[in-house]
Motif scaffolding. Structure first.
Motif, PDB file in Angstrom:
ATOM      1  N   ASN A 361       0.800  -1.223   0.000  1.00  0.00           N
ATOM      2  CA  ASN A 361       0.000   0.000   0.000  1.00  0.00           C
ATOM      3  C   ASN A 361       0.836   1.279   0.000  1.00  0.00           C
ATOM      4  O   ASN A 361       0.533   2.245   0.706  1.00  0.00           O
ATOM      5  N   VAL A 362       1.921   1.286  -0.786  1.00  0.00           N
ATOM      6  CA  VAL A 362       2.679   2.520  -0.990  1.00  0.00           C
ATOM      7  C   VAL A 362       2.581   2.909  -2.460  1.00  0.00           C
ATOM      8  O   VAL A 362       2.132   2.114  -3.299  1.00  0.00           O
ATOM      9  N   THR A 363       2.992   4.102  -2.791  1.00  0.00           N
ATOM     10  CA  THR A 363       2.892   4.592  -4.162  1.00  0.00           C
ATOM     11  C   THR A 363       3.717   3.726  -5.102  1.00  0.00           C
ATOM     12  O   THR A 363       4.914   3.512  -4.876  1.00  0.00           O
ATOM     13  N   VAL A 364       3.080   3.220  -6.157  1.00  0.00           N
ATOM     14  CA  VAL A 364       3.778   2.405  -7.155  1.00  0.00           C
ATOM     15  C   VAL A 364       4.448   3.355  -8.137  1.00  0.00           C
ATOM     16  O   VAL A 364       3.792   3.963  -8.984  1.00  0.00           O
ATOM     17  N   GLN A 365       5.765   3.474  -8.040  1.00  0.00           N
ATOM     18  CA  GLN A 365       6.485   4.427  -8.882  1.00  0.00           C
ATOM     19  C   GLN A 365       6.619   3.940 -10.325  1.00  0.00           C
ATOM     20  O   GLN A 365       6.749   4.748 -11.245  1.00  0.00           O
ATOM     21  N   ALA A 366       6.603   2.647 -10.530  1.00  0.00           N
ATOM     22  CA  ALA A 366       6.634   2.070 -11.884  1.00  0.00           C
ATOM     23  C   ALA A 366       6.132   0.641 -11.798  1.00  0.00           C
ATOM     24  O   ALA A 366       6.314  -0.040 -10.784  1.00  0.00           O
ATOM     25  N   GLY A 367       5.482   0.212 -12.854  1.00  0.00           N
ATOM     26  CA  GLY A 367       4.961  -1.149 -12.880  1.00  0.00           C
ATOM     27  C   GLY A 367       5.106  -1.750 -14.260  1.00  0.00           C
ATOM     28  O   GLY A 367       5.550  -1.101 -15.206  1.00  0.00           O
ATOM     29  N   GLU A 368       4.757  -3.007 -14.357  1.00  0.00           N
ATOM     30  CA  GLU A 368       4.762  -3.778 -15.599  1.00  0.00           C
ATOM     31  C   GLU A 368       6.175  -4.106 -16.079  1.00  0.00           C
ATOM     32  O   GLU A 368       6.604  -5.236 -15.997  1.00  0.00           O
ATOM     33  N   SER A 369       6.934  -3.139 -16.587  1.00  0.00           N
ATOM     34  CA  SER A 369       8.234  -3.453 -17.170  1.00  0.00           C
ATOM     35  C   SER A 369       9.254  -3.842 -16.099  1.00  0.00           C
ATOM     36  O   SER A 369       9.441  -3.134 -15.104  1.00  0.00           O
TER      37      SER A 369
END
Length: 453
Positions: A361-369
């Motif tokens: 539950n923290v800010t997702v700074q980047a996802g997927e790659s």
């Protein structure tokens, strides 16, 4: 235990069953720390295997640039784990740092286990047989599941609560009764269809195993093994199941892997080119025709109500969050992630990207790659070291054992828009094989070196 080759077979089969078994254990009443302890079997086994092979080979271990790049990447990750989060602008919790470190470092541990294990050709062939049998079982179960087991059974199984409470994905999976959203394929016009998820409970992870298995069969056929003919029915089953995962990225990755084999095994370019045409042709046609043959399912009234409420709050169309992600969306996320890594080159610290951040539950700074997630976790230096290690590993593996090298080509291509390190089957099995093939390649170079005595 001095050469625990058996452990590789355990990883191949055990990691394919892991998600399904954990969900069923939750349904049986095993929760919290007890289930966490059981699910840590894979990490515990890897540590035991590393200690076992390390005690046997450490005095005679011959270091090379692939090993050094792996160590350099691991060192950066470890340092970024202990740096204070506020120095880097991150907000990961201790639990998130642990989750992120595990995901980033498991391939390094698996690689060195494979290096110390140094599989023989016959051992590598037997592991290949285990991979094929496992892929065939996954395919059979998955095809039976989507046509014979209703989605309502999965809604009332242990899967939703395991994802929601044990893994902490509750915020993202509400619109399908807390099931993973890619359980279904939503056309966006009111029609939804089942996708093959098998025991991975994910069409993507399942499709990656199928890609590796198909490349393995092709490699065996290329070597003109008479016994390879017995795998033809299994291959047809696995290829059909791959199509039913409806994973377009996997079709493209398989095609790229075939191209890589073409570049290495030039005398077989006609056969491989034909295979490439089949993959692209059948895959593209299947995507268009999927809605005509896929099993139809439907949302429950509660799910529809949630989607309508969510649409009013976010301004999106109802059910839009469950539409199959488009290529443009993947590239948009990739560009955004690259931009964030470039403008914040020191990274945010381990645990601020991908599923590690989402689960805590923290800010997702980047996802997927995978590449941008590593850049967020360990800065641009960590991302560049990971890329350099991957390229060096590929340079050793592809010419030596084509199907393992081609599997890495497919995975590194998928890593552009998928968190491949978050798929334990790939992180353990493929990097173990990669480490072993590096040992094989080094041995072959030494044996063919001219003598000056």
């Amino acid at each position: 235990m001095r050469r625990p080759v058996w452990a590789v077979h355990v990883f191949v089969v055990g990691l394919a069953l892991h998600n399904f078994v954990m969900a069923e254990l939750w349904d049986a009443g095993v929760h919290g720390h007890a289930l966490e302890g059981i699910s840590a079997w894979k990490e515990a086994l890897l540590v035991v295997c590393l200690v076992s092979v390390g005690a046997r080979v450490w005095r005679t271990f011959a270091w090379n640039r692939v090993d050094l790049l792996a160590l350099a990447y691991a060192a950066i990750v470890v340092v970024w784990c202990v740096l204070p989060q506020h120095w880097l602008g991150g907000s990961a919790t201790h639990h998130g740092i642990l989750l992120g470190a595990r995901e980033d470092l498991i391939p390094v541990g698996a690689y060195f286990f494979g290096r110390g294990l140094a599989l023989t050709e016959s051992e590598l062939r037997r592991i290949g047989q285990t991979i094929l049998v496992t892929a065939g079982a996954l395919a059979a179960f998955g095809l039976v599941d989507i046509y014979a087991i209703p989605l309502s059974w999965w809604r009332h199984s242990g899967v939703p609560d395991w994802y929601r409470y044990q893994l902490g994905f509750g915020r993202s999976y509400q619109g399908l009764s807390y099931l993973p959203q890619n359980f279904v394929y939503n056309t966006g016009n009111g029609h939804i269809y089942r996708r093959l998820v098998s025991t991975f409970l994910s069409p993507l992870a399942t499709s990656y195993v199928f890609v590796v298995a198909l490349l393995l069969v092709l490699a065996w056929v290329m070597r003109l093994r008479p016994r390879a003919i017995v795998w033809v029915p299994m291959t047809a089953l696995v290829f059909a199941a791959l199509l039913w995962t409806h994973s377009r990225s996997s079709y493209i990755a398989l095609a790229l892997a075939l191209v890589s084999i073409v570049l290495v095994r030039r005398e077989w370019w006609l056969v491989l080119a034909a295979s490439l045409v089949i993959v692209l042709g059948v895959g593209s046609i299947f995507v268009k025709e999927y809605s005509h043959i896929a099993p139809v399912t439907s949302f429950t009234p509660a799910e529809i109500h949630f989607q309508q409420t969510n649409a009013q709050a976010t301004g999106q169309s109802a059910g839009g969050g469950f539409a199959d992600a488009s290529t443009s969306s993947h590239w948009r996320n990739l560009r955004a992630g690259i931009g964030k890594v470039i403008h914040h080159p020191q990274g945010y610290g381990v645990g601020n990207a991908g599923s590690s951040a989402e689960r805590t539950n923290v800010t997702v700074q980047a996802g997927e790659s995978t590449y941008t997630q590593v850049g967020i976790d360990a800065g641009i230096v960590g991302a560049l070291l990971f890329i350099a290690w991957s390229l060096a590993l590929l340079r050793f593996v592809l010419p030596c054992v084509a199907w393992v090298g081609a599997s890495f080509v497919a995975v590194f291509a998928l890593a552009l828009q998928t968190d491949v390190l978050g798929v334990p089957w790939l992180a353990y099995v493929l990097w173990i094989l990669g480490g072993s093939v590096v040992s094989i390649a080094l041995t072959r170079r030494f044996e063919t070196r001219p003598s000056y005595q």
